[in-house]
Design a protein around this motif. Structure first.
Motif, mmCIF file in Angstrom:
data_model
loop_
_atom_site.group_PDB
_atom_site.id
_atom_site.type_symbol
_atom_site.label_atom_id
_atom_site.label_comp_id
_atom_site.label_asym_id
_atom_site.label_seq_id
_atom_site.Cartn_x
_atom_site.Cartn_y
_atom_site.Cartn_z
ATOM 1 N N LYS A 1 0.799 -1.224 0.000
ATOM 2 C CA LYS A 1 0.000 0.000 0.000
ATOM 3 C C LYS A 1 0.837 1.281 0.000
ATOM 4 C CE LYS A 1 -3.509 -2.417 2.788
ATOM 5 N NZ LYS A 1 -4.516 -2.526 1.710
ATOM 6 N N MET A 2 2.095 1.196 0.459
ATOM 7 C CA MET A 2 2.921 2.381 0.670
ATOM 8 C C MET A 2 4.126 2.349 -0.257
ATOM 9 S SD MET A 2 4.788 3.381 4.279
ATOM 10 C CE MET A 2 5.886 4.786 4.436
ATOM 11 N N SER A 3 4.688 3.494 -0.543
ATOM 12 C CA SER A 3 5.919 3.563 -1.328
ATOM 13 C C SER A 3 7.005 2.715 -0.667
ATOM 14 C CB SER A 3 6.388 5.015 -1.424
ATOM 15 O OG SER A 3 7.747 5.091 -1.800
ATOM 16 N N LYS A 4 7.519 1.753 -1.393
ATOM 17 C CA LYS A 4 8.539 0.865 -0.820
ATOM 18 C C LYS A 4 9.841 1.603 -0.514
ATOM 19 C CE LYS A 4 6.687 -3.298 -3.078
ATOM 20 N NZ LYS A 4 5.558 -2.598 -3.732
ATOM 21 N N PRO A 5 10.334 2.495 -1.378
ATOM 22 C CA PRO A 5 11.559 3.235 -1.018
ATOM 23 C C PRO A 5 11.393 4.075 0.250
ATOM 24 C CG PRO A 5 11.158 3.373 -3.371
ATOM 25 C CD PRO A 5 9.937 2.762 -2.780
ATOM 26 N N LEU A 6 10.247 4.740 0.392
ATOM 27 C CA LEU A 6 10.006 5.539 1.593
ATOM 28 C C LEU A 6 9.934 4.630 2.826
ATOM 29 C CD1 LEU A 6 9.320 8.123 3.118
ATOM 30 C CD2 LEU A 6 6.931 7.813 2.412
ATOM 31 N N PHE A 7 9.274 3.501 2.684
ATOM 32 C CA PHE A 7 9.158 2.553 3.787
ATOM 33 C C PHE A 7 10.532 2.069 4.237
ATOM 34 C CE2 PHE A 7 7.535 -1.885 5.088
ATOM 35 C CZ PHE A 7 7.345 -1.475 6.405
ATOM 36 N N LEU A 8 11.402 1.736 3.288
ATOM 37 C CA LEU A 8 12.757 1.285 3.625
ATOM 38 C C LEU A 8 13.559 2.404 4.292
ATOM 39 C CD1 LEU A 8 13.485 -0.806 0.424
ATOM 40 C CD2 LEU A 8 13.476 -1.696 2.751
ATOM 41 N N THR A 9 13.391 3.617 3.822
ATOM 42 C CA THR A 9 14.070 4.760 4.440
ATOM 43 C C THR A 9 13.711 4.873 5.916
ATOM 44 O OG1 THR A 9 14.132 5.985 2.343
ATOM 45 C CG2 THR A 9 14.336 7.270 4.368
ATOM 46 N N LEU A 10 12.430 4.759 6.206
ATOM 47 C CA LEU A 10 11.972 4.866 7.591
ATOM 48 C C LEU A 10 12.482 3.706 8.445
ATOM 49 C CD1 LEU A 10 8.282 6.005 6.956
ATOM 50 C CD2 LEU A 10 10.213 7.420 7.681
ATOM 51 N N ILE A 11 12.548 2.506 7.880
ATOM 52 C CA ILE A 11 13.042 1.348 8.629
ATOM 53 C C ILE A 11 14.490 1.564 9.065
ATOM 54 C CG2 ILE A 11 13.715 -1.083 8.430
ATOM 55 C CD1 ILE A 11 11.231 -1.452 6.615
ATOM 56 N N ILE B 1 25.641 4.755 12.162
ATOM 57 C CA ILE B 1 25.997 5.639 11.049
ATOM 58 C C ILE B 1 25.594 5.027 9.714
ATOM 59 C CG2 ILE B 1 27.936 6.704 9.834
ATOM 60 C CD1 ILE B 1 29.336 6.863 12.620
ATOM 61 N N LEU B 2 25.871 3.727 9.550
ATOM 62 C CA LEU B 2 25.511 3.059 8.300
ATOM 63 C C LEU B 2 24.001 3.053 8.080
ATOM 64 C CD1 LEU B 2 27.965 0.006 8.261
ATOM 65 C CD2 LEU B 2 28.021 2.031 6.792
ATOM 66 N N GLY B 3 23.227 2.935 9.157
ATOM 67 C CA GLY B 3 21.773 2.962 9.014
ATOM 68 C C GLY B 3 21.279 4.273 8.433
ATOM 69 N N LEU B 4 21.882 5.364 8.866
ATOM 70 C CA LEU B 4 21.495 6.672 8.326
ATOM 71 C C LEU B 4 21.919 6.822 6.868
ATOM 72 C CD1 LEU B 4 22.386 8.889 11.420
ATOM 73 C CD2 LEU B 4 20.137 8.004 10.737
ATOM 74 N N ILE B 5 23.079 6.254 6.531
ATOM 75 C CA ILE B 5 23.515 6.280 5.128
ATOM 76 C C ILE B 5 22.555 5.468 4.266
ATOM 77 C CG2 ILE B 5 25.328 5.515 3.552
ATOM 78 C CD1 ILE B 5 27.349 6.157 5.776
#
Length: 417
Positions: A288-298, A391-395
């Motif tokens: 239902k949601m944008s997958k790239p945006l969802f991954l960014t939030l994760i 740090i890697l998570g934010l990247i």
């Protein structure tokens, strides 16, 4: 071939139900069996080191090697499954897994440990991995159900982690670490039997790739020229780094900070339990949601969770809270990541192209496991690796933000896609 002919070519095989329950059920059990034992390897570290002439570096390097073999093997086994059939590859997984665990149980040198826990188990997990199982699922359901079944399959692997965390610890207490590995090896021999219903190849099922006669070399050139695919591949490195470090070193880290060993079992079991819900929710949200945006939030949420865990005073309560939160986020990246590969390129070479993305994940896993052991051995603390993960998570969040959730542009588009 005109549009009507192509649409006819991609219709479901006669007798294939709207939702193939037997395929999904067997694939889920296989995912649980293949993901379970390797996620419990951390429990074997301390008893094995006490009984054998190994150090943390040797054990860490063996499991780092396992992760890299898993990664290298997945696109290879994915391509074989795409071409020759999923069940053959899954059957091989069960046999390799059992052999690796038996050899690990009798390992008395670091070299044998590298061969067994590293190479054999690593290639076994690759042959029975999420990518192989989810590609089979994708070919047997409609596109509208794809993200959901990806979530179901990922949740099944999570259930394996939940079951094998306490089960392996119980086996170690009852039988000793060596016999515990033999019991788990026996369970792996169920995989070839469960693989029988998963008989499809890239030319069967509901969804055939948009260019039905596209060669493997053409598929690779197309993928590596696609900016969003490269960003997705780079970002998945971080997922592997974070999760493999926790899987292998979490029990030893808790021992270092004075937390009772039982909370390592509780923590990993909670990660597995909440991972089930997180994976199912991910499959639904990804539909239902944008997958790239969802991954960014994760990835942002993971960095926040790890930072809070390291900064807060250590206690059983923080271990439990961290385990619940990180469990929800644990494999929630898998359904949207595999879903994006399927959206971009279709399902004909999904096993191989998804496997290449996962290779990046496993390179990250290698670094997380090895660096965790190396820095703990040389600096006396796991803290630097935790902060590298933050740090890697934010990247990774920044890498996923610009990904386009669109099919690759081609001259011919199949009606099924």
């Amino acid at each position: 071939m005109d549009g009507k002919a192509r649409a006819k070519a991609v219709k479901s095989p006669p007798g294939n139900p709207g939702f193939p329950f037997l395929i999904i059920a067997c694939g889920c059990i296989i995912a649980a069996l293949t993901f379970g034992p390797r996620s419990a390897m951390g429990f074997f570290q301390l008893p094995m080191l006490a009984d054998r002439d190994f150090d943390r570096n040797a054990f860490g390097l063996a499991l780092a090697l396992q992760n890299i073999c898993w990664g290298v093997g997945q696109p290879l086994f994915g391509a074989i499954a795409d071409r020759y059939g999923t069940w053959r590859v899954l059957a091989l997984s069960g046999i390799l897994y059992a052999a690796g665990l038996v050899l690990m149980a009798t390992a008395n040198t670091a070299g044998i440990l590298y061969l067994s826990a590293g190479m054999l188990v690593g290639f076994a997990v690759a042959a029975g991995s999420f990518g192989i199982v989810l590609a089979a699922f994708a070919r047997n359901v409609d596109e509208s159900q794809r993200s959901l079944v990806f979530g179901i399959g990922t949740a099944a692997g999570s259930a394996g982690m939940f079951v094998f965390a306490p089960l392996s610890q119980q086996f170690i207490e009852l039988f000793g670490w060596s016999d515990a590995l033999l019991w788990m090896a026996a369970l792996m021999l169920l995989v070839p039997l469960l693989a029988i219903p998963l008989t499809g190849t890239s030319s069967t099922g509901r969804a055939v790739a948009a260019v039905s006669n596209q060669s493997l070399a053409e598929a690779l050139r197309e993928a590596f020229a696609h900016r969003s695919y490269l960003l997705l591949t780079a970002g998945f490195f971080v997922c592997g780094f974070q999760l493999a470090f926790i899987t292998v070193h979490f029990p030893a880290y808790l021992a270092d900070i004075g937390i009772d060993a039982k909370y390592a079992v509780i923590g990993l079991a909670l990660i597995g339990l909440f991972n089930v819900g997180g994976s199912l929710a991910s499959g639904i949200i990804g539909q239902k949601m944008s997958k790239p945006l969802f991954l960014t939030l994760i990835y942002v949420a993971r960095s926040v969770a790890v930072a809070a865990f390291v900064l807060l005073p250590p206690s059983p309560a923080t271990v439990i809270a961290f385990s619940i939160v990180i469990g929800i986020l644990w494999l929630s990246t898998v359904p949207p990541t595999n879903g994006l590969v399927a959206v971009m390129f279709g399902t004909k070479y999904l096993g191989m192209l998804g496997g290449i993305v996962f290779l990046s994940h496993q390179i990250g896993s290698f670094m997380g496991v090895w660096l965790g052991a190396y820095l703990r051995q040389t600096m006396g603390s796991y803290d630097p690796v935790w902060w590298i993960g933050v740090i890697l998570g934010l990247i990774a969040a920044l890498l996923h933000w610009p990904i386009s959730e669109q099919p690759v542009e081609r001259g011919i588009v199949a009606a099924a896609e």
